[in-house]
Motif scaffolding. Structure first.
Motif, PDB file in Angstrom:
ATOM      1  N   VAL A 178       0.856  -1.186   0.000  1.00  0.00           N
ATOM      2  CA  VAL A 178       0.000   0.000   0.000  1.00  0.00           C
ATOM      3  C   VAL A 178       0.894   1.238   0.000  1.00  0.00           C
ATOM      4  N   VAL A 179       0.552   2.178  -0.846  1.00  0.00           N
ATOM      5  CA  VAL A 179       1.375   3.384  -1.002  1.00  0.00           C
ATOM      6  C   VAL A 179       0.496   4.604  -0.786  1.00  0.00           C
ATOM      7  N   TYR A 180       0.996   5.540   0.045  1.00  0.00           N
ATOM      8  CA  TYR A 180       0.322   6.824   0.221  1.00  0.00           C
ATOM      9  C   TYR A 180       0.650   7.680  -0.990  1.00  0.00           C
ATOM     10  N   ILE A 181      -0.420   8.120  -1.690  1.00  0.00           N
ATOM     11  CA  ILE A 181      -0.199   8.834  -2.947  1.00  0.00           C
ATOM     12  C   ILE A 181      -0.492  10.319  -2.833  1.00  0.00           C
ATOM     13  N   GLY A 182      -0.975  10.810  -1.678  1.00  0.00           N
ATOM     14  CA  GLY A 182      -1.147  12.238  -1.517  1.00  0.00           C
ATOM     15  C   GLY A 182      -2.468  12.615  -0.906  1.00  0.00           C
ATOM     16  N   THR A 183      -2.612  13.928  -0.707  1.00  0.00           N
ATOM     17  CA  THR A 183      -3.840  14.510  -0.155  1.00  0.00           C
ATOM     18  C   THR A 183      -4.565  15.238  -1.277  1.00  0.00           C
ATOM     19  N   PHE A 184      -5.859  14.980  -1.397  1.00  0.00           N
ATOM     20  CA  PHE A 184      -6.641  15.548  -2.500  1.00  0.00           C
ATOM     21  C   PHE A 184      -7.919  16.157  -1.965  1.00  0.00           C
ATOM     22  N   ASN A 185      -8.433  17.128  -2.732  1.00  0.00           N
ATOM     23  CA  ASN A 185      -9.726  17.715  -2.398  1.00  0.00           C
ATOM     24  C   ASN A 185     -10.832  16.812  -2.918  1.00  0.00           C
ATOM     25  N   LYS A 186     -11.758  16.471  -2.041  1.00  0.00           N
ATOM     26  CA  LYS A 186     -12.813  15.521  -2.412  1.00  0.00           C
ATOM     27  C   LYS A 186     -13.749  16.102  -3.458  1.00  0.00           C
ATOM     28  N   ASN A 187     -14.039  17.409  -3.295  1.00  0.00           N
ATOM     29  CA  ASN A 187     -14.975  18.055  -4.235  1.00  0.00           C
ATOM     30  C   ASN A 187     -14.275  19.210  -4.942  1.00  0.00           C
ATOM     31  N   GLY A 188     -13.441  18.909  -5.859  1.00  0.00           N
ATOM     32  CA  GLY A 188     -12.802  19.936  -6.685  1.00  0.00           C
ATOM     33  C   GLY A 188     -11.911  20.843  -5.885  1.00  0.00           C
ATOM     34  N   LEU A 189     -12.285  22.156  -5.804  1.00  0.00           N
ATOM     35  CA  LEU A 189     -11.461  23.163  -5.145  1.00  0.00           C
ATOM     36  C   LEU A 189     -11.818  23.360  -3.683  1.00  0.00           C
ATOM     37  N   THR A 191     -11.216  23.033  -0.217  1.00  0.00           N
ATOM     38  CA  THR A 191     -10.101  22.598   0.637  1.00  0.00           C
ATOM     39  C   THR A 191     -10.555  22.140   2.017  1.00  0.00           C
ATOM     40  N   ASN A 192     -11.818  22.370   2.363  1.00  0.00           N
ATOM     41  CA  ASN A 192     -12.320  21.947   3.668  1.00  0.00           C
ATOM     42  C   ASN A 192     -12.713  20.477   3.688  1.00  0.00           C
ATOM     43  N   ASN A 193     -12.752  19.843   2.545  1.00  0.00           N
ATOM     44  CA  ASN A 193     -13.163  18.436   2.462  1.00  0.00           C
ATOM     45  C   ASN A 193     -12.051  17.659   1.763  1.00  0.00           C
ATOM     46  N   GLN A 194     -10.952  17.406   2.505  1.00  0.00           N
ATOM     47  CA  GLN A 194      -9.801  16.740   1.934  1.00  0.00           C
ATOM     48  C   GLN A 194      -9.734  15.284   2.389  1.00  0.00           C
ATOM     49  N   VAL A 195      -9.119  14.461   1.534  1.00  0.00           N
ATOM     50  CA  VAL A 195      -8.982  13.031   1.829  1.00  0.00           C
ATOM     51  C   VAL A 195      -7.531  12.618   1.609  1.00  0.00           C
ATOM     52  N   TYR A 196      -7.130  11.537   2.342  1.00  0.00           N
ATOM     53  CA  TYR A 196      -5.861  10.869   2.097  1.00  0.00           C
ATOM     54  C   TYR A 196      -6.127   9.711   1.163  1.00  0.00           C
ATOM     55  N   SER A 197      -5.305   9.582   0.139  1.00  0.00           N
ATOM     56  CA  SER A 197      -5.505   8.515  -0.848  1.00  0.00           C
ATOM     57  C   SER A 197      -4.367   7.512  -0.744  1.00  0.00           C
ATOM     58  N   PHE A 198      -4.746   6.196  -0.781  1.00  0.00           N
ATOM     59  CA  PHE A 198      -3.806   5.098  -0.706  1.00  0.00           C
ATOM     60  C   PHE A 198      -4.074   4.148  -1.858  1.00  0.00           C
ATOM     61  N   ALA A 199      -3.044   3.637  -2.480  1.00  0.00           N
ATOM     62  CA  ALA A 199      -3.200   2.782  -3.662  1.00  0.00           C
ATOM     63  C   ALA A 199      -2.427   1.491  -3.498  1.00  0.00           C
ATOM     64  N   ARG A 200      -2.961   0.409  -4.122  1.00  0.00           N
ATOM     65  CA  ARG A 200      -2.270  -0.881  -4.137  1.00  0.00           C
ATOM     66  C   ARG A 200      -2.400  -1.483  -5.528  1.00  0.00           C
ATOM     67  N   LYS A 201      -1.336  -2.111  -5.946  1.00  0.00           N
ATOM     68  CA  LYS A 201      -1.333  -2.814  -7.232  1.00  0.00           C
ATOM     69  C   LYS A 201      -1.971  -4.200  -7.045  1.00  0.00           C
ATOM     70  N   ILE A 202      -2.900  -4.580  -7.950  1.00  0.00           N
ATOM     71  CA  ILE A 202      -3.604  -5.867  -7.894  1.00  0.00           C
ATOM     72  C   ILE A 202      -3.038  -6.777  -8.974  1.00  0.00           C
ATOM     73  N   ARG A 203      -2.599  -7.980  -8.590  1.00  0.00           N
ATOM     74  CA  ARG A 203      -2.034  -8.956  -9.520  1.00  0.00           C
ATOM     75  C   ARG A 203      -2.937 -10.188  -9.622  1.00  0.00           C
ATOM     76  N   SER A 204      -2.733 -10.938 -10.689  1.00  0.00           N
ATOM     77  CA  SER A 204      -3.426 -12.231 -10.850  1.00  0.00           C
ATOM     78  C   SER A 204      -2.799 -13.246  -9.911  1.00  0.00           C
ATOM     79  N   VAL A 205      -3.649 -13.998  -9.215  1.00  0.00           N
ATOM     80  CA  VAL A 205      -3.144 -14.995  -8.282  1.00  0.00           C
ATOM     81  C   VAL A 205      -2.460 -16.133  -9.015  1.00  0.00           C
ATOM     82  N   ASP A 206      -2.929 -16.429 -10.211  1.00  0.00           N
ATOM     83  CA  ASP A 206      -2.390 -17.558 -10.963  1.00  0.00           C
ATOM     84  C   ASP A 206      -1.131 -17.178 -11.733  1.00  0.00           C
ATOM     85  N   THR A 207      -1.169 -16.082 -12.439  1.00  0.00           N
ATOM     86  CA  THR A 207      -0.069 -15.734 -13.338  1.00  0.00           C
ATOM     87  C   THR A 207       0.843 -14.636 -12.782  1.00  0.00           C
TER      88      THR A 207
END
Length: 612
Positions: A178-189, A191-207
């Motif tokens: 899991v990687v922290y990718i930054g702080t973003f505004n939830k509704n455009g501009l 700034t009072n409604n900000q979120v932390y975004s986290f991302a993960r790469k999804i791989r095939s279990v078989d291949t």
């Protein structure tokens, strides 16, 4: 040049320091005792007060730093627990075969099929309803194309936006965590409604093939609430990721995040920025790699020490005042008898010998008072003797004055002879009488023990001028003295006896003709004067006998006029030390050389030139 300009400054500072030391020496004894006692109490008391205050401040700072570190670790543990739950939540796609199939399928269509929409919406509901982590948004990217975005309490959206176009893609694609990718505004501009975004790469279990990316958004207030539940509002809490990016800060406090990069691991330091000084505690999470930083202003932290410092200053001032009063009384009790003794001494100075001081103790002051009384009682007995001594001194002065009559008579007589010889045109008689007058004046005016070398040479020149007339110029006299030596002082009557010795015992005992050479050179820290003649010289036995007499200080033998050769050596050795004096070299029928070693003494040390 700069060094020369600093010399007057140093000299002025040294003079001022000497004047201040002299001023201290001239202070009354009572003042000296009070000042010394005050210093002996004030300095240790000041040092003790300073050490007490600094140790108390250091103890508070140390204990606060320890407590602050515990808070930082607790905050980090809470954040790590939350991030661990978030990490587990990003693994949900691996628990749903339908989601993995959806991500493996192609995504070239602009709309989702009914089954795909049902599968994704079911997955989204499971994420939002997990009960452990409050998720405010979800984005699911397929590498094959298609992006599904769902926000809490908002309608989901599906588009063909490519994951490769996202700014965080390169960062997330390099790892499977899991990687922290930054702080973003939830509704455009907004700034009072900000979120932390986290991302993960999804791989095939078989291949192991990369199928897509899952991005989860967490409301920023979630982390703030967890921090505020433990910390208070007077502390500045910051979270910095491993790259130095600011993830969270509790106060609107500007700080350069690049300066926080060195703080990795765990520790407590004093951090200075602009005019503020703060106690900074930091701890790096081994799970997320984030560094939790807590900063407390030292001014707030050490506020209580100000009261302690004021109390210490107040107690110290009271102690110094009491010590000053006690030592003043003590010093006056010691010095009052001395002052009384001084006043009585002033009366004795003006002639009042009917005084005495009462003795109240047997200490040093009492003994001094007793000695004073004995001294005063004896002064009256010595009065008659003093009067008698003054009478004798007056008689001696009168005798000395009378002794000046004969030399002045001789000066006047020689002057008359010179005048008559001038009238008769006899230049030899004029020259001899003038030189004889100078020799007589130099010999009588002997109130100075040392004279410049130039005056001693003038005396020798006058003597040799008379001798040259006497021997009808059979003797040639040569002088070669370095000019810089002429200003140095030498003992009177050290050259003429040696020159006389060269004439009487050298040239006169030879064939009656000869040369006398007088040279002078400067050698390191002394001068070397050489008198050389080419007269009869001495045999080895005669020379040894003469050298034996040189070291016989008990002998009273003197040469012509009372200033013999050995007398000159003894005067030099007794005056300057045994390393100075006369050295003699002589060979029979070849002449004699005498070396005089003298120290370099500036003439002003002896009070200037003599009135010749």
């Amino acid at each position: 040049m700069r060094k020369r300009s600093l010399i007057p400054i140093f000299r002025f500072s040294r003079i001022q320091l000497r004047n201040r030391l002299q001023w201290i020496k001239n202070l009354p004894i009572a003042a000296k005792l009070i000042i010394i006692s005050f210093i002996l109490i004030a300095v240790p008391l000041g040092i003790a007060s300073y050490l007490t205050y600094t140790s108390y401040s250091a103890s508070i700072q140390k204990n606060t730093g320890k407590y602050q570190m515990d808070v930082v670790k607790e905050l980090t543990a809470n954040i790590d627990t939350y991030m661990n739950e978030l990490n587990l939540l990003t693994l949900l796609p691996y628990q749903s075969q339908q989601i993995l199939k959806y991500m493996e399928a192609g995504g070239s269509n602009a709309n989702l099929s009914f089954n795909e929409r049902v599968t994704i919406e079911d997955f989204t509901k499971r994420v939002f309803a997990n009960g452990r982590v409050d998720i405010s948004g979800l984005t699911l990217y397929r590498v094959s194309g298609g992006t599904y975005t769902a926000m809490l309490e908002e309608q989901a959206n599906y588009s063909l936006k490519r994951v490769e176009d996202e700014p965080w893609y390169e960062k997330v694609s390099k790892t499977g965590k899991v990687v922290y990718i930054g702080t973003f505004n939830k509704n455009g501009l907004d700034t009072n409604n900000q979120v932390y975004s986290f991302a993960r790469k999804i791989r095939s279990v078989d291949t192991g093939k990369v199928l897509g990316y899952l991005v989860l958004d967490v409301d920023k207030n979630v982390i703030r609430n967890k921090i505020e539940a433990i910390s208070n509002d007077k502390k500045n809490i910051m979270i910095v990721d491993s790259e130095g990016s600011m993830i969270y800060k509790s106060m609107e406090y500007w700080i350069d995040s690049d300066k926080l990069l060195p703080y990795k691991g765990a520790g407590t330091v004093v951090y200075k920025q602009d005019k503020d000084t703060e106690l900074l505690s930091y701890y790096t999470s081994p799970f997320t790699g984030w560094t939790m930083i807590e900063m407390v202003p030292l001014a707030t932290l050490l506020q209580d020490t100000v009261y302690v410092k004021n109390y210490i200053i107040l107690i110290g001032a009271v102690c110094l005042l009491l010590a000053f009063i006690i030592f003043t009384i003590f010093a006056l009790r010691i010095t009052n008898p001395i002052s009384e003794l001084r006043n009585l001494m002033k009366k004795v100075v003006v002639g009042d010998l009917h005084v005495s001081i009462p003795i109240s103790s047997r200490d040093e002051i009492g003994q001094l008072s007793q000695s004073f009384n004995i001294m005063v009682s004896k002064l009256s007995d010595l009065g008659y003797r003093l009067y008698e001594s003054e009478i004798r001194e007056k008689n001696a002065q009168i005798s000395a004055l009378q002794s000046q009559i004969n030399p002045h008579f001789l000066y006047n007589t020689l002057g008359s002879i010179s005048m008559y010889a001038e009238i008769q045109g006899n230049r030899e008689v004029v020259k001899m009488t003038n030189n004889l007058s100078k020799l007589l004046r130099y010999s009588i005016n002997s109130h100075k023990s040392q004279v410049p070398l130039s005056l001693e040479l003038d005396h020798v020149k006058g003597y040799t001028a008379i001798q040259q007339i006497r021997f009808e110029d059979k003797i040639q006299f040569h002088i070669n003295i370095e000019p810089e030596l002429l200003s140095y002082s030498v003992i009177r009557f050290i050259l003429q006896p040696i020159v006389e010795n060269s004439i009487v015992h050298g040239i006169d005992k030879g064939n009656g003709y000869g040369n006398i050479i007088l040279t002078g050179k400067k050698q390191e820290d002394h001068m070397l004067i050489t008198i050389q003649d080419d007269g009869a010289g001495m045999s080895a036995v005669e020379l040894q006998n003469l050298l034996d007499k040189k070291f016989d200080f008990a002998s009273s033998e003197e040469g012509t006029g009372g200033h013999g050769l050995m007398n000159v050596h003894r005067r030099i050795a007794l005056r300057y030390g045994n390393q100075y004096g006369i050295k003699i070299e002589s060979s029979l029928k070849q002449g004699t050389t005498i070396f005089l070693t003298l120290p370099l003494i500036e003439d002003h040390l002896e009070g200037g030139k003599m009135d010749a």
